[in-house]
Design a protein around this motif. Structure first.
Motif, mmCIF file in Angstrom:
data_model
loop_
_atom_site.group_PDB
_atom_site.id
_atom_site.type_symbol
_atom_site.label_atom_id
_atom_site.label_comp_id
_atom_site.label_asym_id
_atom_site.label_seq_id
_atom_site.Cartn_x
_atom_site.Cartn_y
_atom_site.Cartn_z
ATOM 1 N N ALA A 177 0.882 -1.250 0.147
ATOM 2 C CA ALA A 177 -0.146 0.179 0.007
ATOM 3 C C ALA A 177 0.948 1.244 0.113
ATOM 4 N N PRO A 178 0.382 2.337 -0.391
ATOM 5 C CA PRO A 178 0.916 3.522 -0.499
ATOM 6 C C PRO A 178 1.220 4.244 1.076
ATOM 7 N N TYR A 179 0.303 3.889 1.866
ATOM 8 C CA TYR A 179 0.397 4.413 3.438
ATOM 9 C C TYR A 179 -0.220 3.431 4.283
ATOM 10 N N PRO A 180 0.353 3.585 5.532
ATOM 11 C CA PRO A 180 -0.317 2.600 6.402
ATOM 12 C C PRO A 180 -1.724 2.335 6.938
ATOM 13 N N THR A 181 -2.458 1.521 6.797
ATOM 14 C CA THR A 181 -3.887 1.252 7.045
ATOM 15 C C THR A 181 -3.829 -0.016 7.828
ATOM 16 N N LEU A 182 -3.085 -0.570 7.897
ATOM 17 C CA LEU A 182 -3.109 -1.792 9.030
ATOM 18 C C LEU A 182 -3.518 -1.582 10.172
ATOM 19 N N PRO A 183 -4.703 -2.269 10.680
ATOM 20 C CA PRO A 183 -5.186 -2.417 12.409
ATOM 21 C C PRO A 183 -3.820 -2.425 13.289
ATOM 22 N N ALA A 184 -3.825 -2.326 14.458
ATOM 23 C CA ALA A 184 -2.772 -2.411 15.506
ATOM 24 C C ALA A 184 -2.474 -3.783 15.700
ATOM 25 N N SER A 185 -3.412 -4.719 15.212
ATOM 26 C CA SER A 185 -3.109 -6.067 15.420
ATOM 27 C C SER A 185 -1.946 -6.845 14.486
ATOM 28 N N GLY A 186 -1.714 -5.891 13.501
ATOM 29 C CA GLY A 186 -0.817 -6.248 12.311
ATOM 30 C C GLY A 186 0.295 -5.877 12.381
ATOM 31 N N ALA A 187 1.058 -6.211 11.589
ATOM 32 C CA ALA A 187 2.593 -5.570 11.476
ATOM 33 C C ALA A 187 2.972 -4.798 10.283
ATOM 34 N N ALA A 188 3.198 -3.665 10.113
ATOM 35 C CA ALA A 188 3.255 -2.555 9.221
ATOM 36 C C ALA A 188 4.703 -2.133 9.027
ATOM 37 N N HIS A 189 5.382 -2.369 7.733
ATOM 38 C CA HIS A 189 6.699 -2.074 7.555
ATOM 39 C C HIS A 189 6.716 -1.066 6.429
ATOM 40 N N HIS A 190 7.434 0.119 7.015
ATOM 41 C CA HIS A 190 7.622 1.265 5.925
ATOM 42 C C HIS A 190 8.866 0.957 5.204
ATOM 43 N N ILE A 191 8.497 0.625 3.786
ATOM 44 C CA ILE A 191 9.721 0.360 2.902
ATOM 45 C C ILE A 191 10.169 1.750 2.372
ATOM 46 N N GLN A 192 11.462 1.992 2.765
ATOM 47 C CA GLN A 192 12.140 3.148 2.614
ATOM 48 C C GLN A 192 12.982 2.980 0.927
ATOM 49 N N PRO A 193 13.079 4.398 0.339
ATOM 50 C CA PRO A 193 14.047 3.901 -0.911
ATOM 51 C C PRO A 193 15.552 3.278 -0.543
ATOM 52 N N LEU A 194 16.204 2.920 -1.497
ATOM 53 C CA LEU A 194 17.545 2.326 -0.977
ATOM 54 C C LEU A 194 18.382 3.349 -0.684
ATOM 55 N N GLY A 195 19.271 3.087 0.380
ATOM 56 C CA GLY A 195 20.194 3.997 0.709
ATOM 57 C C GLY A 195 21.423 3.921 -0.204
ATOM 58 N N ARG A 196 22.401 4.892 0.028
ATOM 59 C CA ARG A 196 23.532 4.930 -0.629
ATOM 60 C C ARG A 196 24.387 3.633 -1.012
ATOM 61 N N GLU A 197 24.613 2.972 0.292
ATOM 62 C CA GLU A 197 25.276 1.769 0.196
ATOM 63 C C GLU A 197 24.716 0.777 -0.633
ATOM 64 N N ALA A 198 23.130 0.530 -0.437
ATOM 65 C CA ALA A 198 22.586 -0.636 -1.096
ATOM 66 C C ALA A 198 22.563 -0.109 -2.458
ATOM 67 N N ALA A 199 22.284 1.117 -3.002
ATOM 68 C CA ALA A 199 22.422 1.435 -4.241
ATOM 69 C C ALA A 199 23.770 1.080 -4.865
#
Length: 640
Positions: A177-199
């Motif tokens: 999803a584009p933004y967090p909408t999962l209820p508190a009982s779930g596990a939401a993970h914010h996927i960030q752009p790749l950092g410099r080292e990963a790039a």
């Protein structure tokens, strides 16, 4: 009309029965609760791919799902949510986990009702043609457990997501999803752009070079990293640009009609990289890329040649994917945003709608072959048929035929395309196709085809939205037996004959009126069985059915025009039910105009006009479909 193997659920008030094509006829099974559940398959996933800096998230999400916790991966477009989800699928598949994967369907905005329909389809193995009752679905799936479901690009709000989790309480979900909408009982993970080292690691791996900071400076890494915004797809594309730089430069020299992009690092952008890669494509692959951009729908490789008219195009998928100009999603190729912009920037002519339509018709209805009597006839061999084309592709081709006024071909095309859309459970696309077919038949002076499409559209709408009597009448028309082995072509001929014989036209003359936009609209004058206000409301909807929506003011203007027309129609209505429905829809259109005018399209200023037009066009289509969904149930006798 419905042709071929059709399965669906029709819900009518307190009644619910399954409609399927079986043993040469249409049959019905009462109550969704009586339908057998299908065992979910073991989760499938693409071949392993290396992730960069994401392994911890994959491991954590897989562990949470194994523990029965639903998971959400959220973040901006292009940051790698899909790749992470597929890596999670691979871990689940290794453990034998069963489940289903739902991709977004082109031309469709996901709503709770649509999600329930699609989930019911995978659990029962049949497309549901109408909204599925949430309570009945919950009861039918009460004993289901240990099934995983992934829903890609799910933009439902938190209350709707919570309802879905409650309805399918025995399942785990993975949402992107584009933004967090999962209820508190779930596990939401914010996927960030790749950092410099990963790039740096990604580029080093993709280029096959041990690149240190100095080497990367020579590749203008800082500029590329900034332009790519840390998005893996764009970084992969840049690596392909570097590897193919000699090839695209030579290609631009050989074919000056292509417009080579700039090579100055300060001007280099992801779109310019895509342009360079596109210029260096083989001609068959270039044609496929143009077709993907023209029709805006994913294509399986089996449909490359029919849509482009080039038999060599069938093998173009790997070339496009290697250049990172498309993404490959479970059997279908979809063009990237940068690649679509590159096609427009190069001013390449769009794929011919005539070529695409003729190719699709030929593939879907192959001409019979004759065998000389002197030759021995061998036993038929089993050949795996390709998956049916995406219904939105069929609608896009039909719209292009309409735009080029290819009336005769459009009449033929819709007779094949609409049943395929309905068989896939895309009832609204089928209705839209029938409407285009009727206009084409009217324009080309084919009264029998006008009658055919009038009947087909009416009966299909009855199946989708009618009351029980209307549904039973529609099924009676569809239930005549035909040969069990009949293909689409013979079924079309059979139903066309049946429709001509059984068509009855409601009292009242049918007038053909040309709108100011030159679109022909068929308007039924009010007969004795047509409630007051219905004909006026339908005329308002039809007159706005084919506006070209490219910017916010276009859709705002349409919303206000329809709202005003529906208010006038509601004022003429005498039946309280009709008046209330039409007035409510007028208020909804007015509210939509106010909201859109206040918030805009949310895309910012630096956006290509075609990119801006695409979501607005989809929103306009959804609003027009809602108009019909409101008007036809309260105006059942109105033939359009």
């Amino acid at each position: 009309m419905v042709h071929g193997d059709v399965h669906g659920i029709v819900s009518t008030g307190n009644f619910a029965f399954n409609v399927s094509y079986s043993d040469g006829r249409f049959v019905q099974t009462h109550s969704v609760l009586e339908l057998p559940l299908h065992e979910a398959p073991v989760l499938a996933a693409p071949a392993p791919t290396r992730l960069f800096g994401r392994d911890d998230i994959v491991a954590q999400a897989a562990w949470e799902l194994a523990e029965g916790t639903s998971v959400q991966l959220y973040g901006a477009a292009g940051v790698g949510k899909q790749a992470i989800a597929e890596a999670v699928h691979r871990k689940l598949a290794e453990r034998g986990r069963r489940g289903h994967i739902l991709w977004p369907r082109p031309g469709e905005t996901l709503t709770p009702a649509i999600l329930y329909q699609r989930l019911a389809e995978v659990f029962f193995g049949k497309p549901f043609l109408r909204e599925v009752d949430e309570t009945a679905l919950r009861a039918a799936l009460a004993d289901v457990s240990d099934v995983h479901i992934t829903v890609f690009d799910c933009a439902l709000d938190q209350p709707d997501v919570a309802r879905v989790l409650q309805t399918f309480s025995g399942c785990t979900f993975l949402f992107t999803a584009p933004y967090p909408t999962l209820p508190a009982s779930g596990a939401a993970h914010h996927i960030q752009p790749l950092g410099r080292e990963a790039a740096i690691e990604l580029l080093s791996s993709e280029l096959g070079l041990a690149l240190g900071p100095v080497g990367l400076q020579h590749l203008q890494f800082d500029h590329v990293y900034e332009m790519a915004e840390g998005r893996p797809q764009r970084l992969f594309q840049y690596a392909q640009f570097i590897k193919g730089s000699d090839q695209w430069r030579a290609r631009a020299t050989r074919e000056p009609y292509d417009q080579p992009p700039p090579v100055d690092p300060d001007q280099l952008s992801p779109q310019h990289q895509a342009e360079a890669l596109a210029i260096a494509l083989s001609e068959p692959a270039r044609r496929v890329m143009v077709a993907l951009a023209t029709f805006g729908a994913p294509l399986a490789a089996a449909w490359f040649a029919p849509v482009t008219g080039d038999p060599r195009a069938a093998d173009a998928g790997p070339e496009l994917h290697d250049r990172r100009l498309v993404v490959h999603r479970y059997g279908a190729y979809q063009i990237t945003e940068e690649a679509a912009s590159a096609v427009r920037s190069q001013n390449w002519a769009p794929t011919s709608a005539t070529t695409a339509a003729e190719g699709l018709l030929s593939a879907l209805m192959p001409a019979p072959t004759t065998v000389p009597t002197s030759e021995p006839v061998s036993e038929p061999t089993t050949v795996d048929e390709p998956p049916a084309p995406e219904p939105y592709l069929l609608l896009s081709v039909a719209r292009a035929l309409y735009d080029t006024q290819e009336w005769a071909l459009l009449v033929r095309f819709v007779k094949v395309a609409a049943p395929i859309a309905l068989t896939a459970g895309r009832g609204q696309i089928a209705l839209h196709l029938y409407a285009l077919g009727k206009i084409a038949a009217t324009r080309s002076g084919r009264p029998n085809d006008v009658d055919y499409y009038t009947l087909a559209e009416e009966q299909t709408r009855n199946v989708l939205t009618g009351d029980k009597a209307a549904v039973v009448a529609a099924l009676a028309l569809l239930s005549a037996p035909v040969a069990p082995t009949a293909k689409i072509g013979s079924l079309i001929a059979h139903i066309a004959k049946l429709g001509t014989a059984k068509l009855t036209v409601a009292a009242g003359a049918v007038a053909v009126a040309a709108a100011a936009t030159t679109v022909v609209v068929v308007v039924a004058t009010k007969g004795p069985d047509t409630p007051a206000g219905c004909a006026e409301a339908k005329q308002v909807v039809d007159l706005n059915a084919h506006h070209n929506t490219r910017v916010v003011r276009d859709l705002v203007g349409e919303d206000r025009q329809v709202a005003a027309g529906l208010r006038a129609a509601a004022a003429k209505a005498t039946d309280p039910k009709v008046k209330s429905a039409i007035q409510t829809r007028a208020d909804q259109r007015s509210t939509a105009a106010d909201t859109l005018e206040r918030n805009g399209d949310g895309l910012g200023n630096d956006v290509h006009p075609d990119v801006r037009a695409s979501p607005l066009s989809n929103t306009a289509l959804q609003e027009r479909l809602k108009d019909n969904q409101v008007i036809y149930p309260v105006c059942p006798k109105l033939l359009d």
